[in-house]
Write a protein that holds these residues in place. Structure first.
Motif, PDB file in Angstrom:
ATOM      1  N   ARG A 161       9.675  -3.467  -3.823  1.00 31.40           N
ATOM      2  CA  ARG A 161      10.525  -2.388  -4.352  1.00 31.40           C
ATOM      3  C   ARG A 161       9.671  -1.422  -5.183  1.00 31.40           C
ATOM      4  O   ARG A 161       8.787  -1.854  -5.919  1.00 31.40           O
ATOM      5  N   ASP A 162       9.932  -0.134  -5.022  1.00 34.43           N
ATOM      6  CA  ASP A 162       9.233   0.858  -5.873  1.00 34.43           C
ATOM      7  C   ASP A 162      10.228   1.892  -6.352  1.00 34.43           C
ATOM      8  O   ASP A 162      11.332   2.002  -5.811  1.00 34.43           O
ATOM      9  N   ASN A 163       9.860   2.612  -7.404  1.00 36.36           N
ATOM     10  CA  ASN A 163      10.731   3.711  -7.838  1.00 36.36           C
ATOM     11  C   ASN A 163      10.018   5.045  -7.603  1.00 36.36           C
ATOM     12  O   ASN A 163      10.031   5.926  -8.443  1.00 36.36           O
ATOM     13  N   PHE A 215       3.332   6.770  14.336  1.00 34.57           N
ATOM     14  CA  PHE A 215       2.797   8.083  13.928  1.00 34.57           C
ATOM     15  C   PHE A 215       3.801   8.927  13.170  1.00 34.57           C
ATOM     16  O   PHE A 215       3.560  10.096  12.920  1.00 34.57           O
ATOM     17  N   TYR A 216       4.961   8.316  12.850  1.00 34.05           N
ATOM     18  CA  TYR A 216       5.926   9.127  12.094  1.00 34.05           C
ATOM     19  C   TYR A 216       5.514   9.172  10.629  1.00 34.05           C
ATOM     20  O   TYR A 216       5.256   8.150  10.001  1.00 34.05           O
ATOM     21  N   ARG A 217       5.462  10.367  10.134  1.00 32.65           N
ATOM     22  CA  ARG A 217       5.193  10.531   8.701  1.00 32.65           C
ATOM     23  C   ARG A 217       6.148  11.593   8.182  1.00 32.65           C
ATOM     24  O   ARG A 217       6.300  12.654   8.773  1.00 32.65           O
ATOM     25  N   VAL A 218       6.795  11.296   7.048  1.00 32.74           N
ATOM     26  CA  VAL A 218       7.708  12.280   6.483  1.00 32.74           C
ATOM     27  C   VAL A 218       6.856  13.491   6.078  1.00 32.74           C
ATOM     28  O   VAL A 218       5.789  13.331   5.500  1.00 32.74           O
ATOM     29  N   ASP A 219       7.392  14.683   6.396  1.00 32.85           N
ATOM     30  CA  ASP A 219       6.591  15.907   6.225  1.00 32.85           C
ATOM     31  C   ASP A 219       5.825  16.006   4.930  1.00 32.85           C
ATOM     32  O   ASP A 219       4.617  16.221   4.903  1.00 32.85           O
ATOM     33  N   LYS A 220       6.591  15.767   3.845  1.00 33.10           N
ATOM     34  CA  LYS A 220       5.959  16.002   2.549  1.00 33.10           C
ATOM     35  C   LYS A 220       4.813  15.008   2.280  1.00 33.10           C
ATOM     36  O   LYS A 220       3.980  15.248   1.420  1.00 33.10           O
ATOM     37  N   SER A 221       4.794  13.947   3.019  1.00 31.29           N
ATOM     38  CA  SER A 221       3.729  12.976   2.763  1.00 31.29           C
ATOM     39  C   SER A 221       2.456  13.302   3.529  1.00 31.29           C
ATOM     40  O   SER A 221       1.513  12.541   3.511  1.00 31.29           O
ATOM     41  N   ARG A 222       2.461  14.442   4.255  1.00 28.81           N
ATOM     42  CA  ARG A 222       1.260  14.843   4.992  1.00 28.81           C
ATOM     43  C   ARG A 222       0.073  15.000   4.034  1.00 28.81           C
ATOM     44  O   ARG A 222      -1.074  14.840   4.427  1.00 28.81           O
ATOM     45  N   GLY A 244      -2.783   8.811   5.453  1.00 34.28           N
ATOM     46  CA  GLY A 244      -2.004   7.873   6.274  1.00 34.28           C
ATOM     47  C   GLY A 244      -1.988   8.300   7.722  1.00 34.28           C
ATOM     48  O   GLY A 244      -2.254   9.459   8.045  1.00 34.28           O
ATOM     49  N   SER A 245      -1.689   7.325   8.579  1.00 39.91           N
ATOM     50  CA  SER A 245      -1.695   7.618  10.019  1.00 39.91           C
ATOM     51  C   SER A 245      -0.291   7.559  10.614  1.00 39.91           C
ATOM     52  O   SER A 245      -0.083   7.936  11.756  1.00 39.91           O
ATOM     53  N   GLY A 246       0.662   7.065   9.834  1.00 41.87           N
ATOM     54  CA  GLY A 246       2.023   6.888  10.392  1.00 41.87           C
ATOM     55  C   GLY A 246       2.129   5.640  11.248  1.00 41.87           C
ATOM     56  O   GLY A 246       3.095   5.461  11.978  1.00 41.87           O
ATOM     57  N   LEU A 247       1.131   4.775  11.140  1.00 40.86           N
ATOM     58  CA  LEU A 247       1.160   3.555  11.971  1.00 40.86           C
ATOM     59  C   LEU A 247       1.518   2.299  11.164  1.00 40.86           C
ATOM     60  O   LEU A 247       1.895   1.280  11.733  1.00 40.86           O
ATOM     61  N   GLY A 248       1.374   2.407   9.818  1.00 41.12           N
ATOM     62  CA  GLY A 248       1.517   1.221   8.966  1.00 41.12           C
ATOM     63  C   GLY A 248       2.840   0.494   9.141  1.00 41.12           C
ATOM     64  O   GLY A 248       2.857  -0.714   9.370  1.00 41.12           O
ATOM     65  N   LEU A 249       3.962   1.226   9.062  1.00 37.37           N
ATOM     66  CA  LEU A 249       5.271   0.564   9.127  1.00 37.37           C
ATOM     67  C   LEU A 249       5.560   0.008  10.517  1.00 37.37           C
ATOM     68  O   LEU A 249       6.132  -1.080  10.653  1.00 37.37           O
ATOM     69  N   SER A 250       5.163   0.783  11.562  1.00 34.07           N
ATOM     70  CA  SER A 250       5.442   0.271  12.911  1.00 34.07           C
ATOM     71  C   SER A 250       4.654  -1.005  13.152  1.00 34.07           C
ATOM     72  O   SER A 250       5.151  -1.953  13.779  1.00 34.07           O
ATOM     73  N   ASP A 300       0.834  -1.203   0.000  1.00 34.57           N
ATOM     74  CA  ASP A 300       0.000   0.000   0.000  1.00 34.57           C
ATOM     75  C   ASP A 300       0.870   1.255   0.000  1.00 34.57           C
ATOM     76  O   ASP A 300       0.648   2.188  -0.763  1.00 34.57           O
ATOM     77  N   ASN A 301       1.922   1.253   0.852  1.00 36.33           N
ATOM     78  CA  ASN A 301       2.847   2.397   0.893  1.00 36.33           C
ATOM     79  C   ASN A 301       3.549   2.579  -0.444  1.00 36.33           C
ATOM     80  O   ASN A 301       3.667   3.694  -0.959  1.00 36.33           O
ATOM     81  N   ALA A 302       4.034   1.456  -1.007  1.00 34.34           N
ATOM     82  CA  ALA A 302       4.765   1.542  -2.273  1.00 34.34           C
ATOM     83  C   ALA A 302       3.880   2.184  -3.345  1.00 34.34           C
ATOM     84  O   ALA A 302       4.333   3.070  -4.100  1.00 34.34           O
ATOM     85  N   LEU A 303       2.629   1.756  -3.413  1.00 38.61           N
ATOM     86  CA  LEU A 303       1.721   2.316  -4.425  1.00 38.61           C
ATOM     87  C   LEU A 303       1.375   3.776  -4.098  1.00 38.61           C
ATOM     88  O   LEU A 303       1.241   4.612  -4.996  1.00 38.61           O
ATOM     89  N   LYS A 304       1.312   4.057  -2.780  1.00 39.02           N
ATOM     90  CA  LYS A 304       0.922   5.410  -2.343  1.00 39.02           C
ATOM     91  C   LYS A 304       2.003   6.430  -2.686  1.00 39.02           C
ATOM     92  O   LYS A 304       1.722   7.552  -3.071  1.00 39.02           O
ATOM     93  N   PHE A 305       3.264   6.003  -2.511  1.00 49.86           N
ATOM     94  CA  PHE A 305       4.356   6.966  -2.688  1.00 49.86           C
ATOM     95  C   PHE A 305       5.053   6.826  -4.048  1.00 49.86           C
ATOM     96  O   PHE A 305       6.172   7.283  -4.221  1.00 49.86           O
TER      97      PHE A 305
HETATM   98  P1  ADP Z   1       1.554   6.007   6.683  1.00 49.48           P
HETATM   99  O1  ADP Z   1       0.244   5.603   7.202  1.00 49.48           O
HETATM  100  O2  ADP Z   1       1.807   7.456   6.742  1.00 49.48           O
HETATM  101  O3  ADP Z   1       1.902   5.389   5.379  1.00 49.48           O
HETATM  102  P2  ADP Z   1       3.654   4.364   7.558  1.00 49.48           P
HETATM  103  O4  ADP Z   1       4.135   4.006   8.949  1.00 49.48           O
HETATM  104  O5  ADP Z   1       3.253   3.238   6.709  1.00 49.48           O
HETATM  105  O6  ADP Z   1       2.564   5.432   7.753  1.00 49.48           O
HETATM  106  O7  ADP Z   1       4.854   5.101   6.881  1.00 49.48           O
HETATM  107  C1  ADP Z   1       5.540   6.111   7.573  1.00 49.48           C
HETATM  108  C2  ADP Z   1       6.126   7.076   6.589  1.00 49.48           C
HETATM  109  O8  ADP Z   1       7.202   6.453   5.878  1.00 49.48           O
HETATM  110  C3  ADP Z   1       5.178   7.486   5.553  1.00 49.48           C
HETATM  111  O9  ADP Z   1       4.427   8.631   5.972  1.00 49.48           O
HETATM  112  C4  ADP Z   1       6.084   7.852   4.407  1.00 49.48           C
HETATM  113  O10 ADP Z   1       6.555   9.169   4.540  1.00 49.48           O
HETATM  114  C5  ADP Z   1       7.263   6.930   4.565  1.00 49.48           C
HETATM  115  N1  ADP Z   1       7.168   5.793   3.619  1.00 49.48           N
HETATM  116  C6  ADP Z   1       6.749   4.571   3.897  1.00 49.48           C
HETATM  117  N2  ADP Z   1       6.821   3.757   2.821  1.00 49.48           N
HETATM  118  C7  ADP Z   1       7.300   4.519   1.810  1.00 49.48           C
HETATM  119  C8  ADP Z   1       7.624   4.267   0.459  1.00 49.48           C
HETATM  120  N3  ADP Z   1       7.459   3.083  -0.097  1.00 49.48           N
HETATM  121  N4  ADP Z   1       8.133   5.293  -0.252  1.00 49.48           N
HETATM  122  C9  ADP Z   1       8.321   6.497   0.309  1.00 49.48           C
HETATM  123  N5  ADP Z   1       8.049   6.786   1.612  1.00 49.48           N
HETATM  124  C10 ADP Z   1       7.525   5.817   2.326  1.00 49.48           C
END
Ligand code: ADP
Length: 503
Positions: free
Chosen positions: A436-438, A454-461, A465-471, A408-413
């Motif tokens: 893997r994504d480009n 809850f960490y989300r890279v600024d520009k992805s605001r 997303g909630s910043g919970l997916g990866l954790s 989901d993240n890969a497709l989102k970003f």
């Molecule tokens: P979110 O719900 O915001 O996706 P995640 O915990 O899944 O929360 O991801 C945290 C942050 O890591 C995301 O906000 C995004 O900035 C960065 N991130 C995660 N996966 C990718 C990816 N495939 N490409 C770029 N940035 C990513």
């Protein structure tokens, strides 16, 4: 030290240690005292015996004297005059008896009135018979119980000196007496008072007692100082805990010259404080983030509801607004589910439904779910060739959620026209799954934080997303004894690599 107001001092570690040390010291001290006392006493008694035997040996010439004549008696008296004058008549005596126990001569017996010089009190030689044996002997020889029976001085009775310790009437001290027969002619009896020995032993006992009191005091003081110093570290931990209770988690236990154990305790306590502080901060951040993430969709739903009330919307507008409400509700449900998962993970409430899983199957399922989204965004979503026979043991649902979050993240970003690839290969005893994504990629700095809640890279605001997916994905993978890593370059794309043990 440990007794805060109202604490019972007798229940303190310092008190108990002091008592234990004192008891151990007392036991060791008295054991040593007992051994020394015994050996000194034995030594003194041996000396007394040696003196007595010396006296006896001096009289050996008597054995060769043909008769007891006045000259003979004179000789004996002269020989003993010197000893008597030296020792004093109350400390030493000597008596010569003839073979019928009549006194031939003796030193002054003024202080030795209680001496009984009849056959019942004078032992046989070489044994030391009991009174019963003497009685038997007397009965068989004279049939007169208390008479001064003549005990035949057989040859074997003469070879040894008998030494006996006696108490005699009229004296408080103990007397050491030596008996020696000389041919049939006479019996030599000499005795010394053991009072000097007893006096000396009394001094020894008193000295030991004084030494014990002094050393015990020193031991108590030393143990007190030692335990106080040793337990200072524990005291510091306690004080820090009290400070924290009053002022917050900013305090740490100081330690420098403490013992290893106390240092270890202080370090462990400080580390625990650090962890608690981090957790508290995370908790605060989490509450703020949750509040923030809940507020947005709720505000949006409220806005839509207000608009529908005030602006008489058309059916099309209603449809649009209902769609928006459903989207927001989905976001809320997703958020709430994620939070429930986090709570389960934290409380260890997860019961894994472990089974044998074919990695290819689970990745194909994931691919099929997300294919529609990739098509919508016009992203090339590819499942690389995956070996059919890769099996792991794990919880299928958790793995699906972890892979789903990553895809989901890969497709989102990843922007339209980009590529997302999933592949799996075995390496030694594990499977390596790479998503893997480009897409936008993640800066080195951000990479350190992306697995935090809850960490989300600024520009992805701007992106949902909630910043919970990866954790959550990381927690799920760890639950299956695996690990997750990220390789990413800003602007070029990201690879999330999962390692799981093979079945
Ligand atoms: P979110 O719900 O915001 O996706 P995640 O915990 O899944 O929360 O991801 C945290 C942050 O890591 C995301 O906000 C995004 O900035 C960065 N991130 C995660 N996966 C990718 C990816 N495939 N490409 C770029 N940035 C990513």
């Amino acid at each position: 030290m440990f007794s805060t107001k109202g604490d019972n001092i007798f229940n303190s570690l310092r008190y108990k240690l002091t008592v234990w040390f004192s008891i151990i010291f007392t036991a060791v001290f008295f054991l040593i005292f007992f051994i020394i006392h015994l050996s000194v006493r034995n030594h003194l008694y041996n000396l007394s015996d040696a003196n007595l035997l010396k006296q006896v040996k001096r009289q050996l010439w008597l054995g060769y004297t043909p008769d007891i004549t006045p000259d003979f008696i004179k000789d004996i008296n002269e020989a003993f005059a010197f000893i008597s004058s030296k020792e004093g008549s109350s400390d030493v005596f000597y008596i010569f008896l003839d073979s019928t126990y009549r006194t031939i001569t003796s030193s002054s017996l003024e202080h030795w009135q209680g001496l009984r010089l009849d056959s019942t009190s004078i032992p046989f030689l070489p044994d030391k018979p009991g009174k019963d044996q003497i009685k038997l002997f007397l009965d068989s020889h004279s049939n007169k119980k208390n008479s001064a029976a003549v005990i035949p001085l057989n040859h074997e009775f003469r070879s040894h000196t008998i030494l006996q310790t006696e108490k005699i009437n009229g004296r408080d001290d103990k007397i050491r007496i030596a008996f020696q027969y000389f041919n049939n002619k006479c019996l030599f009896i000499t005795g010394v008072s053991l009072q000097d020995n007893e006096d000396f032993m009394l001094i020894v006992r008193r000295l030991f007692l004084i030494l014990y009191v002094l050393l015990q005091a020193v031991v108590i003081v030393l143990v007190y100082i030692f335990t106080t110093k040793t337990l200072d570290g524990v005291e510091n931990v306690k004080n820090t805990a009290i400070k924290i209770g009053k002022k917050g988690f900013g305090h740490r236990v100081p330690y420098q010259n403490e013992t290893n154990e106390i240092k270890g305790l202080a370090k462990a306590f400080n580390e625990m404080l650090g962890r608690i502080e981090r957790l508290m901060k995370e908790q605060k951040d989490m509450t703020r983030n949750i509040a923030h993430d809940l507020r947005s969709p709720i505000t949006s739903i409220r806005g839509i509801a207000e608009t529908s009330l005030n602006s008489h919307p058309s059916v099309n507008d209603y449809e649009f607004m209902t769609g928006k409400i459903i989207d927001n509700c989905d976001r809320l449900i997703h958020l709430i589910n994620s939070m429930l998962d986090i709570s389960d993970i934290e409380s260890g409430n997860f019961t894994l439904k472990t089974q044998r899983i074919n990695i290819q199957n689970i990745l194909v399922e994931c691919y099929e779910i997300y294919k529609a989204i990739s098509d919508e965004k016009n992203i090339k979503f590819r499942l690389q060739k995956i070996d059919k026979s890769i099996f792991i043991r794990g919880d299928k649902q958790l793995l699906q959620r972890a892979f789903g979050n990553l895809v989901d993240n890969a497709l989102k970003f990843t922007n339209t026209g980009g590529t997302v690839e999933v592949e799996a290969e075995t390496s030694s005893n594990q499977v390596k799954i790479c998503i893997r994504d480009n897409g936008s990629g993640i800066s080195k700095k951000a990479q350190k934080h992306i697995f935090e809640r809850f960490y989300r890279v600024d520009k992805s605001r701007s992106v949902d997303g909630s910043g919970l997916g990866l954790s959550l994905a990381e927690a799920y993978i760890k639950y299956q004894k695996g690990r997750i890593e990220v390789e990413s370059e800003e602007g070029k794309g990201s690879s999330f690599i999962i390692y799981l043990p093979l079945d």
